[in-house]
Design an enzyme around this catalytic site. Structure first.
Site, PDB file in Angstrom:
ATOM      1  N   GLY A   1      93.806   8.798  12.849  1.00 42.27           N
ATOM      2  CA  GLY A   1      94.740   8.422  13.906  1.00 42.27           C
ATOM      3  C   GLY A   1      94.115   8.604  15.266  1.00 42.27           C
TER       4      GLY A   1
ATOM      5  N   ASN B   1     101.871  14.340   8.333  1.00 42.86           N
ATOM      6  CA  ASN B   1     101.179  13.126   7.925  1.00 42.86           C
ATOM      7  C   ASN B   1     101.988  12.510   6.802  1.00 42.86           C
ATOM      8  OD1 ASN B   1      98.358  12.591   5.696  1.00 42.86           O
ATOM      9  ND2 ASN B   1      99.346  11.106   7.023  1.00 42.86           N
ATOM     10  N   GLY B   2     102.360  11.252   6.991  1.00 44.99           N
ATOM     11  CA  GLY B   2     103.103  10.582   5.931  1.00 44.99           C
ATOM     12  C   GLY B   2     104.283   9.840   6.503  1.00 44.99           C
TER      13      GLY B   2
ATOM     14  N   CYS C   1      98.061   9.472  10.257  1.00 46.20           N
ATOM     15  CA  CYS C   1      97.916  10.806  10.821  1.00 46.20           C
ATOM     16  C   CYS C   1      97.039  11.778  10.035  1.00 46.20           C
ATOM     17  CB  CYS C   1      99.263  11.483  11.059  1.00 46.20           C
ATOM     18  SG  CYS C   1     100.408  10.412  11.925  1.00 46.20           S
TER      19      CYS C   1
ATOM     20  N   TYR D   1      90.235   3.594   1.068  1.00 42.86           N
ATOM     21  CA  TYR D   1      89.995   3.309   2.479  1.00 42.86           C
ATOM     22  C   TYR D   1      90.178   4.498   3.406  1.00 42.86           C
ATOM     23  CZ  TYR D   1      90.823   1.639   7.202  1.00 42.86           C
ATOM     24  OH  TYR D   1      90.784   1.483   8.554  1.00 42.86           O
TER      25      TYR D   1
HETATM   26  P1  AMP Z   1      92.701  -7.399   7.374  1.00 43.39           P
HETATM   27  O1  AMP Z   1      91.712  -7.755   8.429  1.00 43.39           O
HETATM   28  O2  AMP Z   1      94.103  -7.408   7.888  1.00 43.39           O
HETATM   29  O3  AMP Z   1      92.546  -8.161   6.103  1.00 43.39           O
HETATM   30  O4  AMP Z   1      92.433  -5.870   7.015  1.00 43.39           O
HETATM   31  C1  AMP Z   1      91.345  -5.548   6.214  1.00 43.39           C
HETATM   32  C2  AMP Z   1      90.513  -4.523   6.889  1.00 43.39           C
HETATM   33  O5  AMP Z   1      91.325  -3.451   7.347  1.00 43.39           O
HETATM   34  C3  AMP Z   1      89.488  -3.954   5.927  1.00 43.39           C
HETATM   35  O6  AMP Z   1      88.219  -4.024   6.548  1.00 43.39           O
HETATM   36  C4  AMP Z   1      89.930  -2.542   5.673  1.00 43.39           C
HETATM   37  O7  AMP Z   1      88.830  -1.668   5.701  1.00 43.39           O
HETATM   38  C5  AMP Z   1      90.896  -2.216   6.800  1.00 43.39           C
HETATM   39  N1  AMP Z   1      92.112  -1.531   6.315  1.00 43.39           N
HETATM   40  C6  AMP Z   1      92.656  -1.519   5.107  1.00 43.39           C
HETATM   41  N2  AMP Z   1      93.763  -0.754   5.060  1.00 43.39           N
HETATM   42  C7  AMP Z   1      93.941  -0.252   6.286  1.00 43.39           C
HETATM   43  C8  AMP Z   1      94.888   0.637   6.885  1.00 43.39           C
HETATM   44  N3  AMP Z   1      95.875   1.141   6.184  1.00 43.39           N
HETATM   45  N4  AMP Z   1      94.733   0.937   8.183  1.00 43.39           N
HETATM   46  C9  AMP Z   1      93.738   0.417   8.898  1.00 43.39           C
HETATM   47  N5  AMP Z   1      92.799  -0.423   8.390  1.00 43.39           N
HETATM   48  C10 AMP Z   1      92.893  -0.755   7.103  1.00 43.39           C
END
Ligand code: AMP
Length: 475
Positions: free
Chosen positions: A34, A109-110, A8, A249
């Protein structure tokens, strides 16, 4: 299934005749935080007005007459991100409640670590919950508090909740901003002429040309009224421990945290990653967009050429938004395509900011090989994520985290990379301006990598179980 986990973005503006329109713009700049739902609540000092929608800000708040339904000079707004299942309108914020002291609206948010525990007690004592969001627990606590005015009631409630939170709260004539005692989730203050603005990130100030004033401190409550801004520090003073994932990120690269752009931090992560894990190659390729700044840092420091070997389609949401694993995998294909002539016959160092389940890496590496890449060396600009999050960054259950199940060689095999390497935990701290991680009191909230949780996740086991039985579909 509805998990009490949310990301969020929040926003608030006090004393501006265009409050709703400026809030819509602020939320638009915070859209990356979000995309599931968005809402704005305004006050004209007599009444409150609320509009909440599923979907994107631009699809909902810039067209038609919706902004005309939001009169008043005070506003708060919210972008909702949730993980699985129930993306129903009832969970879209800001929430509103009529309390003894008048109306109150809240955007959060949180994630609270003890919301389920608190909710059980509240329900036992007669509270009726309308949503599955942990934020409603805060509203119920405020409603039940014996404090002598609304600010006292809020403070009283803050002592009961635990977790990561940044809140914007609107009463008839006050805008209130709050960060949790560790400052896990971000919140900044801006000035737009005579108006005060609150936002999750500075990029939301930029879009409305508000000037950055300062960050809300960890554990601070700022109460904004026509008399100005009052700061209240109700908690015992502790050092801040912001969530390191905002740097890695979550925040937008053009946002400023602690005087430095997120872009700069991420480039540093790439420079440090090169120092620790360099391997010879023909081309450095980022996973767009999340790996771009780190790949630029990596390439600049190694003098190896940088190329956009993967092109991202910007008209699909983030992979994580898709609710099931099957659709998520499909989503990766929708989202990325290989720039074939660039990668053919080359050995590639592929850079991403983080590896969570491995879904993105598996797909992209296969697509690179299918397009003729000779070698794919995957370098991740953060350490392996081994532990789940409970404070509002959506990392999944531990059993879905690739690094919690496999060692580096196991992960390399799983994603089929030529080599795989991660940034070290001290390298992470170096990139963000510290010599090393302070093991007695870490400078960041970094439990995803270390398993050290600043707030005990009291509800961890139950987080999956909290559901209302009634499915309501209003819109
Ligand atoms: P995965 O495909 O499950 O290994 O997720 C890795 C990808 O998700 C990377 O490209 C990150 O940029 C992105 N990512 C990492 N943390 C988050 C998050 N909390 N929410 C959404 N995307 C994420």
């Amino acid at each position: 299934m509805s998990r009490l986990k949310e990301e969020c973005g929040v926003f608030g503006i006090f004393n501006n005749k265009d409050a709703a329109a400026l809030t819509a713009l602020g939320l638009h700049a915070l859209q990356h935080r979000g995309q599931e739902g968005c809402g704005i609540v305004t006050s004209d000092e007599k009444k409150f007005y609320a509009e909440r929608r599923l979907g994107l800000v631009g699809d909902n708040f810039t067209k038609g007459k919706v902004l005309e339904k939001l009169p008043g000079n005070f506003a708060i707004g919210h972008n909702r991100y949730s993980t699985t299942g129930s993306n129903s309108i009832k969970n879209v914020q800001p929430f509103y409640a009529d309390l003894f002291d008048g109306g109150i609206s809240i955007a959060h948010n949180g994630n609270l670590c003890n919301a389920i525990h608190l909710k059980k007690n509240l329900v036992k004592n007669g509270s009726i919950f309308q949503t599955t969001s942990d934020t409603e627990t805060i509203v119920q606590l405020i409603a039940k508090s014996k404090g002598k005015n609304i600010v006292d009631k809020i403070i009283d409630s803050l002592f009961k909740i635990q977790g990561g939170y940044a809140l914007t709260i609107l009463t008839k004539n006050k805008l209130i901003g709050i960060r949790d005692p560790f400052g896990i989730r971000p919140l900044v203050i801006g000035r737009l002429n005579k108006s005060y603005v609150l936002a999750s990130e500075t990029c939301a100030l930029d879009i409305i040309e508000a000037k950055f004033f300062r960050e809300v401190k960890n554990g601070e409550i700022v109460v904004i009224t026509k008399n100005g801004l009052e700061s209240i520090m109700p908690f015992p003073k502790i050092k801040e421990r912001p969530c390191v994932f905002e740097y890695i990120y979550f925040s937008r690269p053009d946002s400023i945290i602690n005087g430095t752009s997120v872009y700069e931090y991420r480039k540093n992560l790439g420079v440090q990653l090169a120092k620790e894990t360099y391997v010879d190659c023909d081309l450095i390729v980022p996973v767009p967009d999340s790996g771009v700044p780190a790949a630029i840092g990596y390439s600049e420091s190694t003098k190896k050429s940088f190329g956009l070997g993967i092109i991202r389609n910007h008209y699909v949401g983030r992979t994580f938004i898709e609710p099931t694993q099957q659709i998520r995998s499909f989503g990766v294909k929708l989202k990325h395509n290989i720039n074939k002539s660039l990668v053919k016959n080359k050995s590639i160092t592929l850079i991403d900011d983080s590896l969570v389940r491995g879904t993105t890496s598996v797909k992209i590496i296969k697509m690179l090989y299918d397009s003729g890449a000779k070698e794919v060396h995957l370098r991740i600009a953060s350490p392996p994520i081994k532990f789940p999050d409970y404070y509002g960054v959506d990392t999944p259950n531990q059993n879905e985290l690739l690094a919690s199940k496999l060692d580096i060689e196991g992960m390399r095999k799983f994603i089929n990379a030529t080599t795989l390497n991660f940034l070290s935990i001290d390298g992470l701290y170096k990139s963000l301006g510290y010599n090393k991680r302070n093991s007695l009191y870490p400078q960041f909230t970094d439990h995803c990598f270390t398993g050290e949780y600043p707030v005990k996740p009291l509800d961890a086991k139950n987080m999956e179980e909290d559901e209302t039985k009634l499915i309501v579909n209003n819109k």
